[in-house]
Design an enzyme around this catalytic site. Structure first.
Site, short mmCIF file in Angstrom:
data_model
loop_
_atom_site.label_atom_id
_atom_site.label_comp_id
_atom_site.label_asym_id
_atom_site.label_seq_id
_atom_site.Cartn_x
_atom_site.Cartn_y
_atom_site.Cartn_z
N SER A 186 -32.29 -15.68 -2.13
CA SER A 186 -30.85 -15.57 -1.84
C SER A 186 -30.31 -14.33 -2.52
O SER A 186 -30.46 -14.16 -3.73
CB SER A 186 -30.11 -16.81 -2.36
OG SER A 186 -30.55 -17.98 -1.71
N ALA A 201 -23.85 -12.34 -1.22
CA ALA A 201 -23.10 -11.94 -0.03
C ALA A 201 -23.92 -11.05 0.90
O ALA A 201 -23.57 -10.89 2.08
CB ALA A 201 -21.82 -11.22 -0.44
N GLY A 212 -27.05 -11.55 1.94
CA GLY A 212 -27.91 -12.29 2.86
C GLY A 212 -29.10 -12.92 2.17
O GLY A 212 -29.06 -13.19 0.96
N ASP A 254 -28.37 -24.40 -2.40
CA ASP A 254 -29.03 -25.68 -2.12
C ASP A 254 -28.89 -26.04 -0.65
O ASP A 254 -29.83 -26.56 -0.03
CB ASP A 254 -28.42 -26.78 -2.99
CG ASP A 254 -28.38 -26.38 -4.46
OD1 ASP A 254 -29.34 -25.76 -4.93
OD2 ASP A 254 -27.37 -26.68 -5.12
#
Length: 321
Positions: free
Chosen positions: A220, A223, A225, A252
């Protein structure tokens, strides 16, 4: 069925405030209380998608009983491991500009007998599981190698395992070769001991984690992606988001979306991105339902933008000791 393991669950209280000012009385605009812990959130997202999930977690005291009731109300099967210490309570303050401040309690210390009962409960509940998702920090009393033991036992029983943790617990578990690991940018940088400034830096770090034992890495990048790197290649996924209300549980939710969609390949990455994008637009740690998803806002490509600067670069330079 997706089985989740949360060694250090919590009751999460989230308050939405205009701005956080130290030393002043702050009046919250909204208040929520949700079952918390990374694995618990994965179960909540799976249940919100209409899929069966079982949550294995140690529970103690009145907070533990309330946590079990909240999960039951959301249609989540709970496999409790009774412990002497009380389940922890966490606080999140979500400001209007999207900044989130979290206060996480340490949680109870598990005895040797409670640790073994937790492992045995995971073994018993994993028989019908398509995936086992082990998530979050380890409570006091559990050695950093505890997740590695879970991965080894899961593979011996024929189960696939996804891992979302950090620090020494992640590095120890990599030696047991988990099928998927899901670090965020900070955890990825910490694991390899290098700063991450571009998407290409994150790609190299994910490749390194695969070399250390991970079957696949779902990273992750906030913002910017998400990256998926596995034996078949690498893909980059992103989504347009209008307004960020809270990022509690968004990672999660992404992992849940990934596993729901099969746990491999670009289609699973697209599902992960859609679930994460939907989650950040909801209050507190509310998990998205299928009606909240917008697949048309998601873009997935094998042409990873390696030169793109990260919106929030990670300047960490020290590896995990």
């Amino acid at each position: 069925m997706i089985l989740t393991v949360t060694p250090n669950p919590s009751l999460d209280r989230t308050y939405e405030v205009q701005a956080l000012k130290r030393g002043e009385v702050i009046r919250a605009e909204t208040e929520r209380m949700d079952p918390g812990g990374k694995g618990v959130n994965v179960s909540r997202a799976v249940a919100a998608a209409g899929r069966r999930t079982v949550a294995v977690l140690p529970l103690g005291g009145a907070p533990g009983a309330l946590l079990a009731d909240l999960l039951d109300a959301q249609g989540i099967e709970v496999a409790p491991v009774p412990v002497y210490g009380a389940t922890r309570s966490n606080i999140a303050l979500a400001e209007a500009d999207g900044v989130l401040t979290k206060i996480n309690a340490p949680g109870p210390q598990l005895s040797a007998a409670e640790q073994e009962l937790l492992l045995e409960t995971v073994r018993e509940q994993s028989r019908d599981a398509d995936w086992i998702a082990c998530c979050g920090s380890l409570p006091r009393g559990l050695a950093p190698s505890w997740y590695a033991d879970v991965v080894t036992r899961a593979h011996a029983g024929g189960s696939r395992i996804a891992l979302d943790t950090s620090g020494r617990a992640l590095l120890e578990a990599l030696r047991a070769r988990p099928d998927v690991v899901k670090p965020n940018a900070e955890e990825l940088a910490e694991a390899v001991g290098r700063p991450l400034v571009t998407v290409g830096d994150a790609l190299k770090a994910a490749d390194e984690l695969r070399g250390m034992g991970a079957g696949a890495v779902l990273a992750s990048l906030g913002a910017d992606g998400q990256l998926l790197v596995d034996g078949a290649g690498a893909w980059f996924g992103s989504a347009h988001v209008d307004t960020v209300r809270s990022n509690v549980g968004a990672g999660d939710s992404s992992l849940a979306g990934f596993l729901i969609a099969g746990g491999s390949g670009p289609e699973a990455l697209a599902s992960a991105v859609a679930h994460g994008a939907a989650a950040v637009q909801l209050p507190g740690s509310v998990m998205p339902t299928p009606a909240d998803l917008d697949p048309s806002a998601v873009s997935v490509t094998a042409d990873v933008p390696v030169d793109r600067l990260l919106t929030e670069p990670v300047l960490l330079t020290e590896p995990v000791s």
